[in-house]
Design a protein around this motif. Sequence first.
Motif, mmCIF file in Angstrom:
data_model
loop_
_atom_site.group_PDB
_atom_site.id
_atom_site.type_symbol
_atom_site.label_atom_id
_atom_site.label_comp_id
_atom_site.label_asym_id
_atom_site.label_seq_id
_atom_site.Cartn_x
_atom_site.Cartn_y
_atom_site.Cartn_z
ATOM 1 N N ILE A 52 0.833 -1.201 0.000
ATOM 2 C CA ILE A 52 0.000 0.000 0.000
ATOM 3 C C ILE A 52 0.868 1.252 0.000
ATOM 4 C CG2 ILE A 52 -1.533 1.366 1.488
ATOM 5 C CD1 ILE A 52 -3.084 -1.211 2.050
ATOM 6 N N GLN A 53 1.945 1.247 0.795
ATOM 7 C CA GLN A 53 2.816 2.418 0.805
ATOM 8 C C GLN A 53 3.483 2.613 -0.549
ATOM 9 O OE1 GLN A 53 6.251 2.470 3.420
ATOM 10 N NE2 GLN A 53 6.322 4.701 3.404
ATOM 11 N N GLN A 54 3.916 1.515 -1.172
ATOM 12 C CA GLN A 54 4.580 1.626 -2.471
ATOM 13 C C GLN A 54 3.642 2.223 -3.527
ATOM 14 O OE1 GLN A 54 4.056 -0.502 -5.480
ATOM 15 N NE2 GLN A 54 5.542 0.834 -6.495
ATOM 16 N N LYS A 55 2.370 1.829 -3.477
ATOM 17 C CA LYS A 55 1.420 2.298 -4.493
ATOM 18 C C LYS A 55 0.865 3.686 -4.187
ATOM 19 C CE LYS A 55 -0.322 -1.836 -6.730
ATOM 20 N NZ LYS A 55 -1.509 -2.294 -7.467
ATOM 21 N N THR A 56 0.540 3.929 -2.912
ATOM 22 C CA THR A 56 -0.197 5.148 -2.564
ATOM 23 C C THR A 56 0.656 6.209 -1.884
ATOM 24 O OG1 THR A 56 -0.851 4.422 -0.339
ATOM 25 C CG2 THR A 56 -2.248 3.721 -2.191
ATOM 26 N N GLN A 116 9.688 7.959 -1.542
ATOM 27 C CA GLN A 116 9.156 7.095 -0.480
ATOM 28 C C GLN A 116 9.885 7.387 0.826
ATOM 29 O OE1 GLN A 116 8.094 3.136 -1.558
ATOM 30 N NE2 GLN A 116 8.469 2.319 0.478
ATOM 31 N N SER A 117 9.112 7.649 1.868
ATOM 32 C CA SER A 117 9.685 8.032 3.152
ATOM 33 C C SER A 117 10.282 6.840 3.871
ATOM 34 C CB SER A 117 8.612 8.674 4.033
ATOM 35 O OG SER A 117 9.106 8.911 5.332
ATOM 36 N N ARG A 154 8.418 7.389 8.192
ATOM 37 C CA ARG A 154 6.993 7.341 8.481
ATOM 38 C C ARG A 154 6.268 8.628 8.115
ATOM 39 N NH1 ARG A 154 5.240 4.235 13.723
ATOM 40 N NH2 ARG A 154 3.825 3.301 12.230
ATOM 41 N N LEU A 155 6.828 9.357 7.150
ATOM 42 C CA LEU A 155 6.098 10.459 6.534
ATOM 43 C C LEU A 155 5.224 9.900 5.411
ATOM 44 C CD1 LEU A 155 8.966 13.089 6.219
ATOM 45 C CD2 LEU A 155 7.128 13.088 7.906
ATOM 46 N N LEU A 156 4.341 10.744 4.896
ATOM 47 C CA LEU A 156 3.495 10.362 3.781
ATOM 48 C C LEU A 156 4.059 10.946 2.484
ATOM 49 C CD1 LEU A 156 0.076 11.258 5.441
ATOM 50 C CD2 LEU A 156 1.295 9.072 5.536
ATOM 51 N N THR A 157 3.878 10.209 1.394
ATOM 52 C CA THR A 157 4.149 10.739 0.064
ATOM 53 C C THR A 157 2.806 11.050 -0.567
ATOM 54 O OG1 THR A 157 6.091 9.323 -0.093
ATOM 55 C CG2 THR A 157 5.284 10.313 -2.132
ATOM 56 N N THR A 158 2.660 12.254 -1.092
ATOM 57 C CA THR A 158 1.347 12.667 -1.571
ATOM 58 C C THR A 158 1.484 13.504 -2.831
ATOM 59 O OG1 THR A 158 -0.760 13.606 -0.779
ATOM 60 C CG2 THR A 158 1.225 14.839 -0.256
#
Length: 499
Positions: free
Chosen positions: A122-126, A278-279, A282-286
Amino acid sequence: MSYILALDQGTTSSRAIVFDQEGRVVSAAQREFRQIFPQPGWVEHDAREIWATQHAVALEAMERSGADGAAFVGLGITNQRETTLLWDRATGHPIAHAIVWQDRRTAARCDALRRQGHAARIQQKTGLVIDAYFAGTKLEWLLDHVPGARERAEQGDLAFGTIDSWLVWNLTGGRVHATDASNASRTLLFNLHTQDWDDELLALLRVPRAVLPDVVPSSGVLAETESSLFGVALPIAGIAGDQQAATFGQACFAPGMAKNTYGTGCFMLMNTGDRPVQSRNRLLTTVGWQGPPGQHRVAYCLEGSVFMAGATVQWLRDGLQVIQSAPEVESLAAQVDDTGDVYLVPAFAGLGTPDWDGYARGTLVGMTRGTTRAHIARAALEAIALQSADVFAAMTRDARIPLKELRVDGGASRNNLLMQMQADFLGVPVVRPQVTETTALGAAYLAGLATGFWRDADQISAQWQVDRRFEPRLAEAERQAKLARWREAVERAKGWARP
């Protein structure tokens, strides 16, 4: 004279601001609306009330500007993100209250997704972590818990949207069901790399594609409003989630530029350019924004999310009733030189970056018989700055470059004591612009670029002006000691609630 109208639909109020070509506020209007708390950890809004207040303040701001409808060249929308709504396509009526971004009812579902091993994918995609903060599990919950919702959604009878989609639907009389890329990227359903809804994620959260809005650029003429709403059909020409809009309004157009917005929560974003980063902290990529027209590249950001900032002061006012109005907190906190080792961890909706603990709860520690409401008020302000310091440290590690300053905006950025605390706890200057309404300004800029009201990003950058620069005063040893003590308090707040 020509103007842009910006609709700023926030978590606790709806606002509308009219801007001129210099990026100055011409007029504004604001109305609060109800916060609904059905049970602990749940937060809801009545979407009909959101639309009613937003329409009313738009009319009020336009009237206060003294200009007729023909003077308005476009309309921009910015909105509270992640707040999730389902409505009937035929009637336009919501089938339930909107589930607000602060709501924690799907925390157990997020735990299950992590246990099943979906976090990395999920992190890799979103670009997102699995958390109840985001819209995806809220939408799944509505489909599962509102009688008949899943069947109606699969048949195409229901529409899902974050609040920008709801406003567009109502502004166009139900003709347009759309969101922009910045809001779509907050759903757990949108693939950053393809810039489209992701079938694998839709299947994982059992969301039928028929319920989803079209994804459009953040800057571009999408549709015109119904002429009956404002007396004239206005082009809807810009949409962005509130934090991305504020980043645009702060003219953070170059990679490495960062801003922090002090609203209901605190949200720090740093422009990382045209590729998602990609963090590791634990930050978000947006998605920051897509567009403007002719420049359809996507700008990406790293983001740190603090759930309770201005809402902490609102709790002092409405919950504890130690102040009568939010601005009083500054003078009350200034009555004492320090907190007397009192720490408030405002984890009322769990903890965001970097802890991501949905089961943390608000904690007040270190009180003695000598503790007064002034100490608690000062601890509340410190908590806002200390949470942001945690995010800033994570962002510095991810960026691999020392961030030299932080641009600030939002209502609480006008609190000079808080801004000085922020500079002290960061150890770098905090810079406040002359126009602190940068969330609405960003929406106006996105709309104005699409309609030719502004020429390009260079023109916007030239309009950004410093109001005040806060230099750090705290010695480095004192700063580190304060941050360490704060982390002790945070540890005591973690894991309090259990599913």
